[in-house]
Structure formats: structure tokens, C-alpha cells
Design a protein around this motif. Structure first.
Motif, short mmCIF file in Angstrom:
data_model
loop_
_atom_site.label_atom_id
_atom_site.label_comp_id
_atom_site.label_asym_id
_atom_site.label_seq_id
_atom_site.Cartn_x
_atom_site.Cartn_y
_atom_site.Cartn_z
N ARG A 108 0.84 -1.21 0.00
CA ARG A 108 0.00 0.00 0.00
C ARG A 108 0.87 1.24 0.00
O ARG A 108 1.90 1.29 0.67
N CYS A 109 0.42 2.26 -0.73
CA CYS A 109 1.15 3.52 -0.76
C CYS A 109 1.02 4.23 0.58
O CYS A 109 0.17 3.90 1.40
N GLY A 110 1.85 5.25 0.77
CA GLY A 110 1.83 5.98 2.03
C GLY A 110 0.51 6.66 2.30
O GLY A 110 0.04 6.71 3.44
N HIS A 111 -0.12 7.17 1.24
CA HIS A 111 -1.41 7.86 1.42
C HIS A 111 -2.46 6.90 1.95
O HIS A 111 -3.24 7.25 2.86
N CYS A 112 -2.52 5.69 1.39
CA CYS A 112 -3.53 4.71 1.84
C CYS A 112 -3.23 4.20 3.24
O CYS A 112 -4.15 3.86 3.99
N GLN A 113 -1.95 4.14 3.61
CA GLN A 113 -1.62 3.72 4.96
C GLN A 113 -2.06 4.77 5.99
O GLN A 113 -2.49 4.43 7.08
N GLN A 114 -1.98 6.04 5.61
CA GLN A 114 -2.35 7.11 6.54
C GLN A 114 -3.83 7.47 6.47
O GLN A 114 -4.44 7.80 7.48
N ASN A 115 -4.40 7.42 5.24
CA ASN A 115 -5.80 7.79 5.04
C ASN A 115 -6.49 6.74 4.16
O ASN A 115 -6.77 7.01 2.98
N PRO A 116 -6.75 5.56 4.70
CA PRO A 116 -7.31 4.49 3.86
C PRO A 116 -8.70 4.85 3.34
O PRO A 116 -9.52 5.42 4.07
N PRO A 117 -8.98 4.53 2.07
CA PRO A 117 -10.32 4.79 1.52
C PRO A 117 -11.33 3.78 2.04
O PRO A 117 -10.98 2.83 2.76
N ALA A 118 -12.58 3.97 1.67
CA ALA A 118 -13.66 3.10 2.14
C ALA A 118 -13.63 1.74 1.46
O ALA A 118 -14.25 0.79 1.96
N PHE A 119 -12.95 1.62 0.33
CA PHE A 119 -12.86 0.32 -0.35
C PHE A 119 -11.58 -0.40 0.04
O PHE A 119 -10.57 0.24 0.38
N ALA A 120 -11.62 -1.72 -0.02
CA ALA A 120 -10.49 -2.53 0.47
C ALA A 120 -9.35 -2.61 -0.54
O ALA A 120 -8.17 -2.54 -0.16
N THR A 121 -9.69 -2.80 -1.81
CA THR A 121 -8.67 -2.98 -2.83
C THR A 121 -9.11 -2.34 -4.14
O THR A 121 -10.30 -2.10 -4.35
N THR A 122 -8.13 -2.09 -5.01
CA THR A 122 -8.40 -1.64 -6.37
C THR A 122 -7.67 -2.56 -7.34
O THR A 122 -6.48 -2.83 -7.17
N THR A 123 -8.39 -3.04 -8.33
CA THR A 123 -7.80 -3.81 -9.41
C THR A 123 -7.95 -3.01 -10.69
O THR A 123 -9.08 -2.75 -11.13
N ALA A 124 -6.83 -2.59 -11.26
CA ALA A 124 -6.82 -1.88 -12.53
C ALA A 124 -5.99 -2.69 -13.51
O ALA A 124 -4.83 -3.01 -13.24
#
Length: 239
Positions: A65-81
Motif C-alpha cells: 500500500r502507498c503511504g497515502h492509503c496507509q495514513q488515510n485508507p479509503p472506504a474500499f479494500a482494494t483496487t484492481t486496474a
């Protein structure tokens, strides 16, 4: 009202007579989808990305996980692109989205279905396309996220819950807004038409830009009792 998927009658008849051609280079193809082996290989596949938000990463990071997601995780668990949003992916997406070439939806869905994030994890119970506002749906005649979700649902044998969510106000195009305005643009933009019939769902869209649209929809779904929310997109923009 949404348009029906697939080619017009004349196009379907011609496709039975003429050999299919690659949509990118024009070479004859023998496989099911209109993309030759070389063009398929050379697509800008998303190889190393944040597991949660899908942003490209310069190297390995803690827990993927990127630093942003570690500090401010979004409401969704994962993203697949499946892909990075650059040439020639932008051409395919825009031909579907703005030129109404609905026959491209199965191609984009097939590319998305190949990604390890989908193949290697338990599948969700339902696919949930990001809804368009009714005024934009009337203008365009179809929702590209719904068309991709339908094609993907057929490939994975998953139900598509296209009526669960609605966009209750018309929002600006996220990619055209300054980064600081995107969260506010989609705030309180979605509502549900009923109670979700799944505890594990995947939000489907063509392109993720900042992730705020997916996060806002995930927040609404989470508040209604959906416990695991994934985001599946054909391509992830670099911003």
C-alpha cells in the motif's frame, strides 16, 4: 433509457462474412476478441501498483500500500486496474464512452478479467457499476460502466446490480477538475434504491482518476452494510 449492447444488425452480419481485425493495428485476428497478440502484449499493463488505491508505485512498499492509503485508507479494500490510462488504452475507452462503440465493452471487460487481482482472490457476490446521473444518461444513451460490468459478469458468471445505486446530482467530470476540488465534487452524489443484497461487492468503472468517485460510492455502500468493497477498473490514471 440504456441502449442494447452489441453491434448493429449490419455489423453482426458483416462480422460473420469478414475476418475480425485488431482494433489497434488492423491485422487479422483469429481469437475471440478484436486484439492481435502483439498489440495485446504491448498494452500498458499495470504491473506494480498500490493494492488499495491502484496508483503506480516506484518500488515495493509496506503491505503493498502507498503511504497515502496507509495514513488515510479509503472506504474500499482494494483496487484492481488492468491497465495504465495512456495510449492506446485511452483510445479504446474514449471510443466506447464518447463514440458509442458498445462492441468495445466486451474487449475491455476481457482485459480486466485477466488481471491477477481478480483471478487470485475470492470473487464478489455482485458487480456494481458506477451510475451516471439521469441527465447524462439521456445524453449519452448508455452507461459505459454498466456495459463493461455486463460483459464482465457474463465472463465471470456474476450478477450485475445495475439498479442498486443512483447518482442524485449531476457532477463535473473528475478528470477536468483541479485535484483539490474532486472530493467535494462527488460528495453526497450517490444514494441507494434499496438494501444491498451482498456483503461483498465490486464497484465497476472504466477509468479511475483520483479515486474520489469510487470512495464516495463505497462509503454509501459501506453505510448500507456491504462489508467488503473492491474497485475494478479497466485503467488507472497516473494522477
Amino acid at each position: 433509457m440504456e441502449m442494447k449492447s452489441g453491434l448493429p444488425l449490419a455489423g453482426r452480419l458483416l462480422s460473420r462474412v469478414l475476418p475480425p481485425h485488431c482494433r489497434l493495428c488492423g491485422a487479422p485476428v483469429r481469437q475471440e476478441l478484436p486484439l492481435c497478440t502483439g498489440c495485446h502484449r504491448d498494452l500498458p499493463w499495470s504491473r506494480q501498483a498500490c493494492r488499495q488505491c491502484g496508483r503506480q508505485l516506484p518500488g515495493p512498499v509496506q503491505a503493498g500500500r502507498c503511504g497515502h492509503c496507509q495514513q488515510n485508507p479509503p472506504a474500499f479494500a482494494t483496487t484492481t486496474a488492468a491497465l495504465r490510462y495512456q495510449s492506446p488504452v485511452d483510445y479504446l475507452v474514449q471510443r466506447l464512452k464518447f463514440s458509442g462503440e458498445l462492441a468495445l465493452a466486451p474487449l475491455l471487460a476481457a482485459l480486466l478479467s485477466e488481471t491477477p487481482g481478480i483471478c487470485e482472490t475470492p470473487l464478489p457476490e455482485r458487480l456494481i457499476p458506477v451510475p451516471l446521473h439521469r441527465s447524462r444518461l439521456r445524453e449519452r444513451g448508455f452507461n459505459q460502466a454498466t456495459e463493461i460490468a455486463r460483459a464482465l459478469g457474463r465472463r465471470l458468471e456474476l450478477p450485475v446490480d445495475r439498479r442498486l445505486c443512483r447518482r442524485i446530482r449531476r457532477t463535473g467530470t473528475q478528470s477536468l477538475l483541479p485535484a483539490g476540488s474532486r472530493r467535494h465534487n462527488v460528495r453526497n452524489a450517490f444514494a441507494l434504491n434499496g438494501t444491498p443484497r451482498a456483503r461483498h461487492g465490486a464497484i465497476i468503472d472504466d477509468v479511475m482518476t483520483s479515486g474520489h468517485t469510487a470512495n464516495e460510492l463505497a462509503r454509501v455502500l459501506q453505510g448500507a452494510g456491504v462489508e467488503i468493497i473492491e474497485v475494478w477498473v479497466v485503467a488507472r490514471a497516473g494522477r
